[in-house]
Design an enzyme around this catalytic site. Structure first.
Site, PDB file in Angstrom:
ATOM      1  N   HIS A  10      -7.867  -5.378  -0.511  1.00 36.84           N
ATOM      2  CA  HIS A  10      -6.644  -4.624  -0.280  1.00 36.84           C
ATOM      3  C   HIS A  10      -5.808  -5.327   0.788  1.00 36.84           C
ATOM      4  CE1 HIS A  10      -4.002  -1.249  -0.429  1.00 36.84           C
ATOM      5  NE2 HIS A  10      -4.175  -0.946   0.844  1.00 36.84           N
ATOM      6  N   SER A  46       0.828  -1.196   0.000  1.00 34.97           N
ATOM      7  CA  SER A  46       0.000   0.000   0.000  1.00 34.97           C
ATOM      8  C   SER A  46       0.868   1.253   0.000  1.00 34.97           C
ATOM      9  CB  SER A  46      -0.965  -0.056   1.183  1.00 34.97           C
ATOM     10  OG  SER A  46      -1.999   0.875   1.046  1.00 34.97           O
ATOM     11  N   ASP A  60      -9.732  -4.705  -5.042  1.00 29.71           N
ATOM     12  CA  ASP A  60      -8.928  -3.687  -4.367  1.00 29.71           C
ATOM     13  C   ASP A  60      -9.160  -2.358  -5.076  1.00 29.71           C
ATOM     14  OD1 ASP A  60      -6.889  -2.007  -3.352  1.00 29.71           O
ATOM     15  OD2 ASP A  60      -5.463  -3.656  -3.202  1.00 29.71           O
TER      16      ASP A  60
END
Length: 318
Positions: free
Chosen positions: A293, A168, A263
């Site tokens: 995610h 991320s 995601d």
């Protein structure tokens, strides 16, 4: 990318296990209070106490935390060596959390797994977090950690090979660190990079903009709020030092990109992997049907598959 199977994106490709997990996760997160009603510092404190939406992983007794100097003050580094052997290289790990949440000591089990499966000593950076410490403090800390690892770390561990990566926001900061080192040194000293569900465009890619309110770990509002905190003192979201998707990506190391089809940052990975390869860099891309995610953090079959592939990539490139 041309070799990507379009069937991966079909609903029929999602396993029952993954589909059931996603439905349960959405329901569980929807029942919680709005996290943005509280200051990020309070959210961090509650997570550190194990009171967040996800269980807090146990801390490894093998881990050691040291402190190095950086441009904004001391930077803690969490070091986890492989068990029973000298390291063959080092993996600089940069945690996720939207540049606002997370910590270097909140994923020890996975970092231990990486160290033992690859033979790499894992060095995780506890970089400064927004909004108290917005851009450029976080990436400055990560760059300082990389420079330490390449010099003092190499002497400390007796190694010459280095990899970097994160998930991320950690993937974003990994890319920024590589670009800064290439720009300052003329060449990139890292041999491999792992980009897990990365956020590479803070202007928001189409999948991030169109996702909406569904809380499957992350939604559009979350991305907007994280970006607002990260750029609390200003900064152009299209600046390549902030959104590496817009950078000159030439002379970068081989990369492993991975993302799930459920995601909001799906396009970030698809676009960045395409640009990485178009710039002449070695690149592999894996897309997991239904993966939410950072699905690698959850007890799922696709998480086990993905983590195994990440470890394989690191072994083959170091």
């Amino acid at each position: 990318m041309a070799d990507l199977d379009p069937d991966l994106f079909l609903n029929e490709a999602i396993s029952p296990e993954t589909r059931d997990f996603n439905n349960e996760l959405v329901a569980r997160l929807a029942a919680l209070p709005d996290q943005w009603a509280y200051p990020p510092a309070l959210i961090r404190e509650r997570r550190a106490q194990g009171l967040g939406p996800f269980p807090l992983p146990p801390k490894s007794e093998r881990a050691e935390t040291i402190t190095i100097s950086g441009p904004h003050g001391d930077i803690p580094l969490r070091i986890i060596p492989p068990e029973g052997r000298a390291p063959v290289g080092a993996y600089l790990h940069i945690h996720g959390g939207g540049w606002t949440l997370g910590a270097a000591d909140q994923q020890d089990p996975r970092l231990v797994e990486i160290a033992d499966n690859t033979g790499l000593v894992v060095v995780s950076v506890d970089y400064r977090l927004a909004p108290e410490h917005p851009y450029p403090e976080g990436p400055d800390d990560c760059e300082a950690a990389a420079l330490w690892l390449l010099s003092e770390g190499a002497l400390r561990f007796g190694i010459e090979r280095f990899a970097i990566g994160g998930d991320s926001a950690g993937a974003n900061l990994s890319a920024t660190t590589l670009l800064r080192l290439r720009n300052s040194r003329g060449a990139c000293p890292f041999s491999a990079v792992v980009f897990i569900c990365g956020c590479f465009d803070l202007t928001l890619t189409p999948s991030a903009r169109a996702w909406g309110t569904e809380k499957l770990v992350l939604n559009t509002r979350d991305i907007e709020m994280f970006t607002r905190h990260y750029l609390a003192r200003g900064g152009d979201p299209a600046d390549a030092d902030i959104s590496p998707l817009f950078a000159d990506l030439s002379n970068m190391p081989p990369a492993h990109f991975v993302v799930g089809t459920r995601d909001p940052l799906l396009d970030d990975t698809l676009f960045m992997a395409s640009r990485w390869r178009a710039a002449g860099n070695a690149c592999e891309l894996q897309v997991y049907p239904g993966g939410c995610h950072v699905f690698q953090h959850f007890p799922l079959g696709i998480a086990d598959q993905s983590n195994t592939e990440i470890d394989r990539f690191l072994v083959t490139r170091i």
